[in-house]
Design an enzyme around this catalytic site. Sequence first.
Site, PDB file in Angstrom:
ATOM      1  N   HIS A 109       0.814  -1.214   0.000  1.00 16.25           N
ATOM      2  CA  HIS A 109       0.000   0.000   0.000  1.00 16.25           C
ATOM      3  C   HIS A 109       0.853   1.274   0.000  1.00 16.25           C
ATOM      4  CE1 HIS A 109      -4.196   1.239   0.209  1.00 16.25           C
ATOM      5  NE2 HIS A 109      -3.836   2.252   0.949  1.00 16.25           N
ATOM      6  N   ASP A 170      -7.518   4.170   8.852  1.00 13.65           N
ATOM      7  CA  ASP A 170      -8.854   4.116   8.249  1.00 13.65           C
ATOM      8  C   ASP A 170      -9.043   2.871   7.382  1.00 13.65           C
ATOM      9  OD1 ASP A 170      -9.924   6.492   9.317  1.00 13.65           O
ATOM     10  OD2 ASP A 170      -8.856   7.697   7.842  1.00 13.65           O
ATOM     11  N   GLU A 281     -13.016  12.745  13.041  1.00 16.73           N
ATOM     12  CA  GLU A 281     -12.340  13.094  11.794  1.00 16.73           C
ATOM     13  C   GLU A 281     -13.146  14.191  11.099  1.00 16.73           C
ATOM     14  OE1 GLU A 281     -11.053  10.157   9.040  1.00 16.73           O
ATOM     15  OE2 GLU A 281      -9.935   8.984  10.522  1.00 16.73           O
TER      16      GLU A 281
END
Length: 530
Positions: A109, A170, A281
């Site tokens: 990632h 997340d 958030e």
Amino acid sequence: MRSPPLGLVREHTILFLKGFMILFFSFITLRLNFCVSSIPYSLKSLPLEGHFNFDDVSHAARDFGNRYQYYPMSVLHPKSVSDIAVIIKHIWQMGPSSQLTVAARGHGHSLQGQAQAHGGLVINMESLKFPEMQVYTGNSPYVDVNGGELWINILRESLRYGLAPRSWTDYLHLTVGGTLSNAGISGQAFRHGPQISNVQQLEIVTGKGEVVSCSEEQNGELFHSVLGGLGQFGIITRARIVLEPAPSKVKWIRLLYADFTAFTRDQEKLISSGRKFDYIEGFVIINRTGLLNNWRSSFKPQDPVRASHFKSDGRTLFCLELAKYFNLEDSDAVNEEVEEHLSHLNYIPSTLFLTEVTYIDFLDRVHVSEVKLRSKGLWDVPHPWLNLFIPKSKIHDFAEGVFGKILTETNNGPILIYPVNKSKWDNRTSVVIPDEDIFYLVAFLTSAVPTSDGPQGLEYILTQNKRILEYCESARLGVKQYLPHYTAQEEWRAHFGPRWEAFLQRKSAYDPLAILAPGQRIFQKAISFS
């Protein structure tokens, strides 16, 4: 007897020297070719439980950023920590004459080729099977996991015991070693700090091939070096993660603001007010008139009539996203508590949207979007993300310059913005953050359309990112990059600032030949530390 003419002697000398140089460089070339060709044999001869793959290496030359492709010589699929230690020690013993480098790759990632090793060796950490995951219950519960374990698997296993880690990212389909090498943050960081603040122990394979157990009390310098260390000091092969009792349900809330000052004031008030919410958030909405209609599929407006008449009118809006964790038996009390907390916030009244989901569905929410994007062929596209830490004192200057002047069209991806408390971060780790009690994460999570030359195209987005960074620099906002990427050591030196010398000393101590994490482009193999 007459001597040969001087010019003839000079000509013969030049021819001799040319011939000697040709033979010399031919010998060097043959020697280098022999060394290179002998490397696969020396690797294949090592006693390993896992295996090498020298043929199918294309997967290790790609990542989520989908912008860089550096092919390794081989991919190691380890089964045990010993496999990783043996290969790194072997390369260490080859000395500076070997150009082999090693990159640990988790779920791939990374954004800028950080887990790639051009012509080197990539270690597929997801192949690591031992040690197996172990959950320990009791007054201070924790879980021991290997560095290649995915966070989603840790969540599923720990929930079997009614427990879960405290701090998350997340997106949960990332490996432990990958997130701990950066920081690992999301909406829980204001209370618990990043993931690197919730680790008790690590096992590390250093750049010398040494297997070292470390914690605050044992080998503390290595422990703090590796956390947020961008893979520069060792490969994380095991981690002990703090757990806490897990809730069963989550009340998930979204509120809209038109005024940035009111938005940030409420965010800062909430992160400083204890246990009102468990997750905080926010994100920026630029020229998205149909947004609320998209929300209605899963979120219910508290006032459907007023919400149906809300129009954004092309304004830039700011969404505050909150979550309250609870168990079913506490449902009524939590509803009253949330209603009381919301009554003190200054959002647009008609834009209160709520829903209830299970704890695992909330934490794994991004995976739902991934599945949808994959089905449309929109997941494996370039992701020119830009993640910034902005001091609280400069967040309004940043918003005025970026949201007011640079970003004027719909952004092709979410823009996250939320504050965290510096007190929850350990300044002994390697991660670099602004020097203020509160700072913001602002993350531009854009996806590029490969065939587009317009605002959704890669070059346009990269130019936009460059403008944002140039503005931050010219306005002297004191911004630090999260998941940083630079191409020159001078830029890295500026990024670390006064902490650069300590970073350099740590590199010299734990990876003196600069074998590890070449994709970060911080050090070159066999660097001199003078």
